[in-house]
Write a protein that holds these residues in place. Sequence first.
Motif, PDB file in Angstrom:
ATOM      1  N   VAL A 227      -8.023   2.771  -4.449  1.00  0.00           N
ATOM      2  CA  VAL A 227      -7.694   4.091  -3.909  1.00  0.00           C
ATOM      3  C   VAL A 227      -8.686   4.456  -2.804  1.00  0.00           C
ATOM      4  O   VAL A 227      -9.902   4.406  -3.012  1.00  0.00           O
TER       5      VAL A 227
ATOM      6  N   THR B 182      -7.825   9.048   2.660  1.00  0.00           N
ATOM      7  CA  THR B 182      -7.579   8.940   4.096  1.00  0.00           C
ATOM      8  C   THR B 182      -7.825  10.255   4.821  1.00  0.00           C
ATOM      9  O   THR B 182      -8.286  10.257   5.952  1.00  0.00           O
TER      10      THR B 182
ATOM     11  N   ILE C  73       0.859  -1.179   0.000  1.00  0.00           N
ATOM     12  CA  ILE C  73       0.000   0.000   0.000  1.00  0.00           C
ATOM     13  C   ILE C  73       0.898   1.232   0.000  1.00  0.00           C
ATOM     14  O   ILE C  73       1.826   1.332   0.808  1.00  0.00           O
ATOM     15  N   TYR C  74       0.617   2.145  -0.929  1.00  0.00           N
ATOM     16  CA  TYR C  74       1.392   3.373  -1.056  1.00  0.00           C
ATOM     17  C   TYR C  74       0.555   4.553  -0.576  1.00  0.00           C
ATOM     18  O   TYR C  74      -0.672   4.490  -0.541  1.00  0.00           O
ATOM     19  N   LYS C  75       1.240   5.655  -0.250  1.00  0.00           N
ATOM     20  CA  LYS C  75       0.566   6.880   0.153  1.00  0.00           C
ATOM     21  C   LYS C  75       0.877   7.966  -0.869  1.00  0.00           C
ATOM     22  O   LYS C  75       1.954   7.960  -1.476  1.00  0.00           O
TER      23      LYS C  75
ATOM     24  N   ALA D 140      -3.099   3.557 -10.359  1.00  0.00           N
ATOM     25  CA  ALA D 140      -3.488   3.347  -8.970  1.00  0.00           C
ATOM     26  C   ALA D 140      -4.791   2.559  -8.920  1.00  0.00           C
ATOM     27  O   ALA D 140      -5.714   2.826  -9.685  1.00  0.00           O
TER      28      ALA D 140
ATOM     29  N   GLU E 195      -5.382  13.388   0.768  1.00  0.00           N
ATOM     30  CA  GLU E 195      -4.392  12.345   1.009  1.00  0.00           C
ATOM     31  C   GLU E 195      -5.048  10.995   0.746  1.00  0.00           C
ATOM     32  O   GLU E 195      -6.169  10.745   1.195  1.00  0.00           O
ATOM     33  N   VAL E 196      -4.350  10.135   0.013  1.00  0.00           N
ATOM     34  CA  VAL E 196      -4.920   8.844  -0.382  1.00  0.00           C
ATOM     35  C   VAL E 196      -3.923   7.721  -0.127  1.00  0.00           C
ATOM     36  O   VAL E 196      -2.716   7.954  -0.035  1.00  0.00           O
ATOM     37  N   THR E 197      -4.452   6.521  -0.010  1.00  0.00           N
ATOM     38  CA  THR E 197      -3.639   5.306  -0.043  1.00  0.00           C
ATOM     39  C   THR E 197      -4.089   4.525  -1.265  1.00  0.00           C
ATOM     40  O   THR E 197      -5.259   4.609  -1.672  1.00  0.00           O
ATOM     41  N   TYR E 198      -3.174   3.770  -1.850  1.00  0.00           N
ATOM     42  CA  TYR E 198      -3.499   3.042  -3.076  1.00  0.00           C
ATOM     43  C   TYR E 198      -2.525   1.899  -3.276  1.00  0.00           C
ATOM     44  O   TYR E 198      -1.468   1.830  -2.645  1.00  0.00           O
ATOM     45  N   LYS E 199      -2.902   1.016  -4.169  1.00  0.00           N
ATOM     46  CA  LYS E 199      -2.009  -0.040  -4.644  1.00  0.00           C
ATOM     47  C   LYS E 199      -1.789   0.227  -6.122  1.00  0.00           C
ATOM     48  O   LYS E 199      -2.506   1.031  -6.722  1.00  0.00           O
TER      49      LYS E 199
ATOM     50  N   PRO F 127       2.859  10.600  -5.750  1.00  0.00           N
ATOM     51  CA  PRO F 127       3.305   9.707  -4.677  1.00  0.00           C
ATOM     52  C   PRO F 127       4.014  10.481  -3.565  1.00  0.00           C
ATOM     53  O   PRO F 127       4.715  11.460  -3.824  1.00  0.00           O
TER      54      PRO F 127
END
Length: 147
Positions: free
Chosen positions: A126, A129, A62-64, A123, A106-110, A81
Amino acid sequence: MSSEPPAPPQPPTHQASAGLLDTQRARHRSPSPLRSNAVPSPLPTRRTRTFSATVRASQGPIYKGVCKCFCRSKGHGFITPADGGPDIFLHISDVEGEYVPVEGDEVTYKMCSIPPKHEKLQAVEVVITHLAPGTKHETWSGHVVSS
């Protein structure tokens, strides 16, 4: 009676602005996908992504990042990113949750690669956050909420 079939109808001729007659032959156009409403998208959406690509993406880290831009009418946007690097493409079908992303969220994603060359990244999964402070957020149903 003649045994010949009737001649096909000819398009009408008219004077062009230069004073020349148009040709007698009909203009035949090849079918273009841009003329129909069903233009196939080259981008993999949640519906068109293969099962194996979905499994690979869901097993990844998981990336931010921060939403750089998102256009609901176009159905896509970009994420910057948190660790730097090139912007990541975001499709509307990969946004989870009730809010439409806006600049600064602000998001998190794969991530998964985009076919056919698999050189660029997209992404997926998504999740917003933190909503960007001082901006108006729209829900998918159309309600506007101030944050």
